[in-house]
Design an enzyme around this catalytic site. Structure first.
Site, short mmCIF file in Angstrom:
data_model
loop_
_atom_site.label_atom_id
_atom_site.label_comp_id
_atom_site.label_asym_id
_atom_site.label_seq_id
_atom_site.Cartn_x
_atom_site.Cartn_y
_atom_site.Cartn_z
N VAL A 177 -5.93 4.87 5.22
CA VAL A 177 -5.62 5.33 3.87
C VAL A 177 -4.36 4.63 3.38
O VAL A 177 -3.65 3.98 4.15
CB VAL A 177 -5.44 6.87 3.83
CG1 VAL A 177 -6.73 7.56 4.20
CG2 VAL A 177 -4.32 7.31 4.75
N CYS A 178 -4.09 4.78 2.08
CA CYS A 178 -2.92 4.16 1.47
C CYS A 178 -1.64 4.52 2.22
O CYS A 178 -1.51 5.65 2.66
CB CYS A 178 -2.77 4.62 0.02
SG CYS A 178 -3.88 3.79 -1.11
N PRO A 179 -0.76 3.61 2.32
CA PRO A 179 -0.74 2.26 1.78
C PRO A 179 -1.22 1.20 2.78
O PRO A 179 -1.08 0.01 2.53
CB PRO A 179 0.75 2.05 1.49
CG PRO A 179 1.43 2.76 2.64
CD PRO A 179 0.54 3.98 2.88
#
Length: 85
Positions: A21-23
């Site tokens: 998942v981000c980032p």
């Protein structure tokens, strides 16, 4: 879960960051592009849709060409041509 970055052919690389998942997808994409030469193509696989916007913005700001975007069952496969340094 481990990222996969490999040279598939001359000037052709694969980065698989599915499950992240981000980032992280953006960070790993940036690091992969830094290891490549201008004109090389990176095939990027990811499954976090919110990472797409940040990756698009990064490509635009750094002069890389995001020339193909496909999505199949929640997995995104994008092709990015690294711009000249």
């Amino acid at each position: 879960m481990a990222i996969k970055f490999e040279k598939v052919d001359e000037g052709d690389y694969l980065l698989d960051v599915t499950g992240y998942v981000c980032p992280h997808p953006q960070m790993y994409t940036k690091k992969a592009l830094q290891k490549m030469d201008g004109g090389d193509v990176l095939t990027l696989k990811f499954d976090n849709p919110s990472s797409g916007e940040s990756i698009m913005a990064m490509c635009e700001s750094e002069g890389n060409d995001l020339f193909s975007r496909d999505e199949d069952s929640g997995t995104y496969v994008w092709k990015i041509r690294k711009g000249a340094a």
